[in-house]
Design a protein around this motif. Structure first.
Motif, PDB file in Angstrom:
ATOM      1  N   GLU A   1     -15.773   7.206   4.751  1.00 55.36           N
ATOM      2  CA  GLU A   1     -14.937   6.606   5.796  1.00 55.36           C
ATOM      3  C   GLU A   1     -14.702   7.643   6.886  1.00 55.36           C
ATOM      4  OE1 GLU A   1     -10.968   5.863   4.204  1.00 55.36           O
ATOM      5  OE2 GLU A   1     -11.134   7.637   2.944  1.00 55.36           O
TER       6      GLU A   1
ATOM      7  N   ILE B   1      -6.319  -2.010   5.660  1.00 52.29           N
ATOM      8  CA  ILE B   1      -5.900  -3.412   5.804  1.00 52.29           C
ATOM      9  C   ILE B   1      -6.837  -4.105   6.801  1.00 52.29           C
ATOM     10  CG2 ILE B   1      -3.975  -4.941   6.366  1.00 52.29           C
ATOM     11  CD1 ILE B   1      -3.413  -3.130   3.910  1.00 52.29           C
ATOM     12  N   THR B   2      -7.338  -3.371   7.786  1.00 48.81           N
ATOM     13  CA  THR B   2      -8.312  -3.964   8.715  1.00 48.81           C
ATOM     14  C   THR B   2      -9.627  -4.219   7.982  1.00 48.81           C
ATOM     15  OG1 THR B   2      -7.298  -2.445  10.298  1.00 48.81           O
ATOM     16  CG2 THR B   2      -9.123  -3.797  11.104  1.00 48.81           C
TER      17      THR B   2
ATOM     18  N   ARG C   1       0.836  -1.207   0.000  1.00 51.29           N
ATOM     19  CA  ARG C   1       0.000   0.000   0.000  1.00 51.29           C
ATOM     20  C   ARG C   1       0.872   1.259   0.000  1.00 51.29           C
ATOM     21  NH1 ARG C   1      -4.545   0.918   4.573  1.00 51.29           N
ATOM     22  NH2 ARG C   1      -2.693   1.371   5.830  1.00 51.29           N
TER      23      ARG C   1
ATOM     24  N   PRO D   1     -11.682   9.658   9.369  1.00 54.54           N
ATOM     25  CA  PRO D   1     -10.362  10.201   9.036  1.00 54.54           C
ATOM     26  C   PRO D   1      -9.259   9.140   9.085  1.00 54.54           C
ATOM     27  CG  PRO D   1     -11.458  11.597  10.645  1.00 54.54           C
ATOM     28  CD  PRO D   1     -12.299  10.370  10.500  1.00 54.54           C
TER      29      PRO D   1
ATOM     30  N   THR E   1      -6.261   0.134  12.050  1.00 55.22           N
ATOM     31  CA  THR E   1      -5.122  -0.439  12.769  1.00 55.22           C
ATOM     32  C   THR E   1      -5.157  -0.034  14.237  1.00 55.22           C
ATOM     33  OG1 THR E   1      -3.808  -0.479  10.762  1.00 55.22           O
ATOM     34  CG2 THR E   1      -2.585  -0.476  12.839  1.00 55.22           C
TER      35      THR E   1
ATOM     36  N   LYS F   1      -2.223   7.231   0.948  1.00 59.00           N
ATOM     37  CA  LYS F   1      -2.036   7.609   2.351  1.00 59.00           C
ATOM     38  C   LYS F   1      -0.991   8.720   2.363  1.00 59.00           C
ATOM     39  CE  LYS F   1      -2.066   5.018   6.599  1.00 59.00           C
ATOM     40  NZ  LYS F   1      -3.087   5.867   7.196  1.00 59.00           N
TER      41      LYS F   1
ATOM     42  N   TYR G   1      -5.051  14.483   5.127  1.00 54.59           N
ATOM     43  CA  TYR G   1      -5.524  14.513   6.513  1.00 54.59           C
ATOM     44  C   TYR G   1      -5.841  15.916   7.005  1.00 54.59           C
ATOM     45  CZ  TYR G   1      -4.418   9.636   6.463  1.00 54.59           C
ATOM     46  OH  TYR G   1      -4.420   8.300   6.142  1.00 54.59           O
TER      47      TYR G   1
HETATM   48  N1  PMP Z   1      -9.107   5.328   6.146  1.00 55.59           N
HETATM   49  C1  PMP Z   1      -8.131   6.239   6.330  1.00 55.59           C
HETATM   50  C2  PMP Z   1      -8.256   7.556   5.644  1.00 55.59           C
HETATM   51  C3  PMP Z   1      -7.018   5.934   7.147  1.00 55.59           C
HETATM   52  O1  PMP Z   1      -6.034   6.836   7.339  1.00 55.59           O
HETATM   53  C4  PMP Z   1      -6.950   4.667   7.779  1.00 55.59           C
HETATM   54  C5  PMP Z   1      -5.784   4.335   8.676  1.00 55.59           C
HETATM   55  N2  PMP Z   1      -4.707   3.844   7.949  1.00 55.59           N
HETATM   56  C6  PMP Z   1      -7.982   3.730   7.545  1.00 55.59           C
HETATM   57  C7  PMP Z   1      -9.051   4.101   6.728  1.00 55.59           C
HETATM   58  C8  PMP Z   1      -7.914   2.344   8.126  1.00 55.59           C
HETATM   59  O2  PMP Z   1      -6.865   1.625   7.489  1.00 55.59           O
HETATM   60  P1  PMP Z   1      -6.096   0.446   8.230  1.00 55.59           P
HETATM   61  O3  PMP Z   1      -7.101  -0.579   8.562  1.00 55.59           O
HETATM   62  O4  PMP Z   1      -5.097  -0.034   7.218  1.00 55.59           O
HETATM   63  O5  PMP Z   1      -5.454   1.025   9.450  1.00 55.59           O
END
Ligand code: PMP
Length: 321
Positions: free
Chosen positions: A205, A232-233, A67, A207, A269, A171, A176
């Motif tokens: 989603e 990833i979660t 990613r 933040p 995460t 990312k 953000y």
């Molecule tokens: N959406 C955004 C915008 C994020 O920053 C995150 C955190 N990484 C997630 C969703 C959740 O992703 P993950 O499960 O990989 O932490």
């Protein structure tokens, strides 16, 4: 208070990998005029480290590294470090930092630049393995609280996603900035977390989280891939649900779908599986945690603890023996 008035930062005994060398925590700095800082061009990824019976293990490391490379590609950062190098460096950095609970890999233009397009296009890669609670939060004047269930606010105005600038799948630091403002303002009004909407007004989603709901027929729904960071979660929960025989659907989610849902929860995460109690002050679903969130959350916990043979490959132990 200016930066100059701040007392000196606490000494944190961690070693950070930067382009192949280790530096003490306090020396892992960039210039205030660095491109990454001024233009928000830094990309990163963040993964968890778990204590298991086979020792510390990193959760879904290959997927997180892939990613990161995908984020670099989406933003156009010429990252010259390959996945195998980054994966090996992550494991070595976790080894050198006992007790680490998380790994943050950053890739950024450290050069001081005048233009948006940098003259020096070297992308620095930095890997930090640490405990967010004891190394970072413990030194803050206020401590975060983690409610068992969440009061959500749907932020209807802030995220006018401009797909021509930065896609939500990247990312990148710049993504953000607008959720920060929205979440800050919702916090002041008594909400724990916000949900962002896409340009059609559909739920996207949080933040730093993805959102799921269970509809009245028992199907697990989550917004489709084109409007969200591919958490990833999120991916893990979809795979676990399929293994549990729970029907899943990646689809458009309207705000009204949340109000009619049997359950709503967030994933990430840091968040894990986090049940939602109310949205825009209206209680949603059964009293949280609902049965699906509880079942998926418990299985997720067992997997990350290395207690689930079906998904054992999701953990990369430091010691492969
Ligand atoms: N959406 C955004 C915008 C994020 O920053 C995150 C955190 N990484 C997630 C969703 C959740 O992703 P993950 O499960 O990989 O932490």
């Amino acid at each position: 208070m200016s930066d100059g008035d701040r007392s000196s930062p606490p000494l944190i005994d961690r070693q950070i990998w930067i382009d192949g060398e280790y530096f003490p925590w306090e020396n892992a700095t960039v210039h205030v005029l660095a491109h990454s800082h001024q233009r928000g061009s830094l990309i990163f990824d963040y993964m968890s480290v778990h204590e298991t019976s086979r020792g510390p293990a990193v959760f879904r490391m290959p997927e997180h590294v892939d990613r990161l490379l995908q984020s670099a590609e989406l933003v156009g950062l010429p990252l010259r470090c390959d996945a195998a190098t980054i994966r090996a460096a992550i494991l070595e950095t976790v080894r050198r930092n006992p007790g680490a609970r998380a790994v943050k890999v950053s890739a950024y233009l450290a050069s001081v630049e005048v233009d948006v397009v940098p003259l020096d296009d070297h992308v620095t890669v930095a890997i930090a393995a640490y405990d967010p609670k004891t190394d970072v939060n413990a030194h803050k004047p206020t401590q975060p609280t983690r409610p068992a269930t969440l009061k959500l606010w749907i932020e209807k105005t802030v995220r006018n996603r401009r797909k021509d600038i930065v896609p939500p799948q990247a990312k990148v630091a710049a993504n953000y900035a607008s959720p920060m403002w929205a979440k800050w303002s919702a916090r002041r009004r008594g909400y724990d977390e916000i949900l962002l909407v896409d340009e059609r007004g559909c739920v996207a989603e949080g933040p730093t989280t993805n959102v799921f709901l269970v509809d009245s027929a028992g199907t697990l729904l989550t917004p489709a891939e084109d409007e969200v960071l591919l958490g990833i979660t999120r991916l893990s929960i979809l795979e676990i649900a399929r293994s549990e025989g729970i029907p899943v659907k990646e689809t458009r989610v309207e705000p009204d779908d949340l109000f009619g849902a049997a359950e709503v929860f967030l994933t990430g995460t840091t968040a894990g599986v986090w049940p939602v109690a109310s949205v825009d002050d209206r209680p949603v679903g059964v009293p949280p945690p609902g049965p699906v969130a509880r079942r998926l959350g418990e299985r997720f916990r067992r997997i990350t603890a290395g207690e689930d043979p079906e998904f054992a490959s999701w953990l990369t132990p430091l010691d492969p023996s």
